[in-house]
Design an enzyme around this catalytic site. Structure first.
Site, PDB file in Angstrom:
ATOM      1  N   LYS A  79      -2.337  10.791 -14.156  1.00 14.28           N
ATOM      2  CA  LYS A  79      -2.840  10.699 -15.541  1.00 14.28           C
ATOM      3  C   LYS A  79      -1.704  10.751 -16.558  1.00 14.28           C
ATOM      4  CE  LYS A  79      -7.557  11.582 -15.047  1.00 14.28           C
ATOM      5  NZ  LYS A  79      -8.069  12.749 -14.358  1.00 14.28           N
TER       6      LYS A  79
ATOM      7  N   ASP B 120      -0.622  13.382  -6.626  1.00 15.41           N
ATOM      8  CA  ASP B 120      -0.749  11.941  -6.823  1.00 15.41           C
ATOM      9  C   ASP B 120      -2.202  11.504  -6.750  1.00 15.41           C
ATOM     10  OD1 ASP B 120       1.750  11.072  -7.207  1.00 15.41           O
ATOM     11  OD2 ASP B 120       2.160  10.524  -5.126  1.00 15.41           O
TER      12      ASP B 120
ATOM     13  N   MET C  70       0.880  -1.926  -0.106  1.00 14.71           N
ATOM     14  CA  MET C  70       0.832  -2.404  -1.495  1.00 14.71           C
ATOM     15  C   MET C  70       0.907  -3.936  -1.555  1.00 14.71           C
ATOM     16  SD  MET C  70       3.296   0.433  -3.300  1.00 14.71           S
ATOM     17  CE  MET C  70       4.589   0.417  -2.083  1.00 14.71           C
TER      18      MET C  70
HETATM   19  C1  LIG Z   1       2.846   4.058  -3.149  1.00 10.60           C
HETATM   20  S1  LIG Z   1       2.471   3.718  -1.493  1.00 10.60           S
HETATM   21  C2  LIG Z   1       2.559   5.308  -0.809  1.00 10.60           C
HETATM   22  C3  LIG Z   1       2.588   5.327   0.679  1.00 10.60           C
HETATM   23  C4  LIG Z   1       2.537   6.728   1.252  1.00 10.60           C
HETATM   24  N1  LIG Z   1       3.696   7.486   0.857  1.00 10.60           N
HETATM   25  C5  LIG Z   1       2.389   6.768   2.770  1.00 10.60           C
HETATM   26  O1  LIG Z   1       3.318   7.183   3.481  1.00 10.60           O
HETATM   27  O2  LIG Z   1       1.308   6.401   3.245  1.00 10.60           O
HETATM   28  C6  LIG Z   1       0.729   3.413  -1.634  1.00 10.60           C
HETATM   29  C7  LIG Z   1       0.238   2.421  -0.596  1.00 10.60           C
HETATM   30  O3  LIG Z   1       0.051   3.063   0.653  1.00 10.60           O
HETATM   31  C8  LIG Z   1      -1.032   2.471   1.329  1.00 10.60           C
HETATM   32  N2  LIG Z   1      -2.056   3.505   1.552  1.00 10.60           N
HETATM   33  C9  LIG Z   1      -1.983   4.787   1.209  1.00 10.60           C
HETATM   34  N3  LIG Z   1      -3.089   5.450   1.630  1.00 10.60           N
HETATM   35  C10 LIG Z   1      -3.856   4.545   2.259  1.00 10.60           C
HETATM   36  C11 LIG Z   1      -5.103   4.610   2.933  1.00 10.60           C
HETATM   37  N4  LIG Z   1      -5.792   5.743   3.055  1.00 10.60           N
HETATM   38  N5  LIG Z   1      -5.601   3.472   3.466  1.00 10.60           N
HETATM   39  C12 LIG Z   1      -4.911   2.313   3.396  1.00 10.60           C
HETATM   40  N6  LIG Z   1      -3.725   2.212   2.767  1.00 10.60           N
HETATM   41  C13 LIG Z   1      -3.205   3.300   2.226  1.00 10.60           C
HETATM   42  C14 LIG Z   1      -1.547   1.363   0.455  1.00 10.60           C
HETATM   43  O4  LIG Z   1      -0.869   0.170   0.832  1.00 10.60           O
HETATM   44  C15 LIG Z   1      -1.110   1.833  -0.907  1.00 10.60           C
HETATM   45  O5  LIG Z   1      -1.040   0.768  -1.816  1.00 10.60           O
END
Ligand SMILES: C[S@@+](CC[C@H](N)C(=O)[O-])C[C@H]1O[C@@H](n2cnc3c(N)ncnc32)[C@H](O)[C@@H]1O
Length: 412
Positions: A227, A205, A342
């Site tokens: 991509k 991802d 998100m």
């Molecule tokens: C599609 S979700 C996936 C979440 C992921 N599976 C998890 O458990 O962290 C993506 C969202 O996770 C959050 N996110 C993921 N990585 C992050 C990071 N390093 N810092 C802040 N927010 C993060 C953000 O809100 C982002 O928009």
């Protein structure tokens, strides 16, 4: 006598092993014995809380007294984990009389068996004896562990039935859904890292730490899932198909996902697609950003006397969107911590809805962008101000919003 030990792998499943002593040494030794399936009898007037928890869970037998020779009835091995040399010697003497191998924590020269330094890599176990120097054994063991983490070929580490990993399918292929953690490459789990080093194909991802990919073997096929063209749902179908096709062709496919695969990660859909195609799947949980991002900003999601609950919610749909499954009005009535993933785009509408439904605009709030990476940014604000402050500070996704008194809980 200084002759070299003769290495053996003891198959202890269902066999009686007596551990004499209930302190720190026994606490360290017992888990590996239980992992080997040994029928452990612990003899000690006292136990550490960790050992007591295993006794309470029915994992081992405990007799709360000092050792008596009859304790060795039916034993295959005895571990002496006490530091009283006279008591230890008397256990050794009974063991020797009965021809039972005896490990001594207090005096290795008096022992008839030694425990090696061990590293386990899937079904492979490496045991190192340091010629009488445990530190040397551990140093060599650590070097081998690092080497194995990057070098072992997939066939050499195919999971054994006793491990909870999925077995290869009919073609030998399988899929692992692996959580890569929030951003810092060191926050992947040991198991996730091991499977990554064994993969033939990695489907990654956008949010997975780039450094993890940098360390893949050159012959690994890397598919960048971010991509893949088409809209989100067509792209997801495409990803499912890639996982299934590669696995059916015999490959070991690691689907590497940011955070945890099952937290807004569509891991469930991928698992179902693989299951429908008869492809075995292993799921390796990851450190989710919903907890790690607040932590990286010094915010505990719960704190004694401050918050007894935390709720993780997706803000990708506005509160009034017909497809939204979130009861924002109900969330506004909670006192605990709200973690919104998100949610940047809809933050103004989300905070307005929470306030309109009763959450105080003074409630502390924070935004953590790119948590656990070198570019992490943190904004502290209040529920009433955070949406405007976010724009002013030009924070961008990926970011987590935290709402609740925990935001200031650790401030001096
Ligand atoms: C599609 S979700 C996936 C979440 C992921 N599976 C998890 O458990 O962290 C993506 C969202 O996770 C959050 N996110 C993921 N990585 C992050 C990071 N390093 N810092 C802040 N927010 C993060 C953000 O809100 C982002 O928009």
């Amino acid at each position: 006598m200084t002759s070299n030990p003769y290495p053996l792998g003891l198959r202890l499943h269902g066999r009686r092993v007596v551990v004499v002593g209930g302190g720190a040494v026994a606490t360290r030794r017992v888990p590996a014995l239980l992992d080997a399936g040994a029928d452990v009898l612990l003899v000690s007037p006292e136990l550490t809380p960790a050992l007591r928890a295993r006794v309470d869970a029915g994992r081992l037998h405990w007799v709360a007294r000092r050792f008596v020779p009859e304790d060795l009835d039916g034993a295959w091995l005895v571990q002496v984990a006490i530091d009283d040399p006279i008591a230890a010697a008397s256990v050794s003497a009974v063991a020797a009389e009965r021809r039972i191998f005896c490990v001594r924590a207090d005096d290795r020269t008096a022992a008839t068996a030694w425990t090696p330094a061990v590293t386990r890599h899937g079904p492979v176990t490496v045991a190192v004896f340091g010629g009488g120097d445990p530190r040397r054994a551990m140093t060599v063991r650590d070097a081998i562990r690092d080497l194995l983490a990057v070098r072992l070929a997939p066939d050499e580490t195919a999971p054994t039935p006793s491990r909870p990993d999925a077995l290869p399918g009919a073609t030998g292929g399988r899929v692992a859904l692996v959580g890569a953690g929030p951003g810092d490459p060191e926050l992947i789990t040991v198991k996730g890292w091991r499977l990554l080093t064994e993969a033939d194909v990695v489907v990654a991802d956008r949010l997975v730490p780039g450094l993890l990919l940098d360390e893949l073997r050159p012959d690994v096929e890397l598919v960048d899932a971010s991509k893949i063209p088409y809209g989100p749902s067509r792209a997801q179908e495409e990803i499912n198909q890639i996982l299934v096709d590669r696995a059916l062709a015999g490959a070991f496919v690691v689907r590497l996902k940011g955070g945890d695969p099952y937290v807004f990660g569509r891991g469930g859909e991928e698992l179902l697609a693989c299951a429908a195609a008869g492809v075995p799947v292993t799921v390796v949980p990851g450190v989710t950003s919903s907890i790690a991002a607040p932590a990286a900003a010094g915010i505990p999601v719960t704190h004694r006397g401050v918050a007894h609950e935390f709720t993780v919610v997706s803000g990708h749909l506005a509160p009034d969107a017909p497809a939204s499954l979130v009861r924002w009005d109900a969330l506004a009535g909670l006192h605990g911590t709200l973690v919104i993933l998100m949610g940047l785009k809809n933050l103004a509408a989300i905070t307005a809805t929470l306030i309109a439904n009763g959450r105080s605009p003074q409630t502390p709030a924070a935004v953590v962008q790119e948590a656990t990476t070198g570019t992490q940014r943190v904004l502290r604000s209040t529920l009433g101000e955070v949406a405007a402050d976010l724009l002013a500070a030009d924070l961008r996704p990926p970011a987590v919003v935290v709402v609740g008194d925990v935001v200031g809980a650790l401030d001096g």
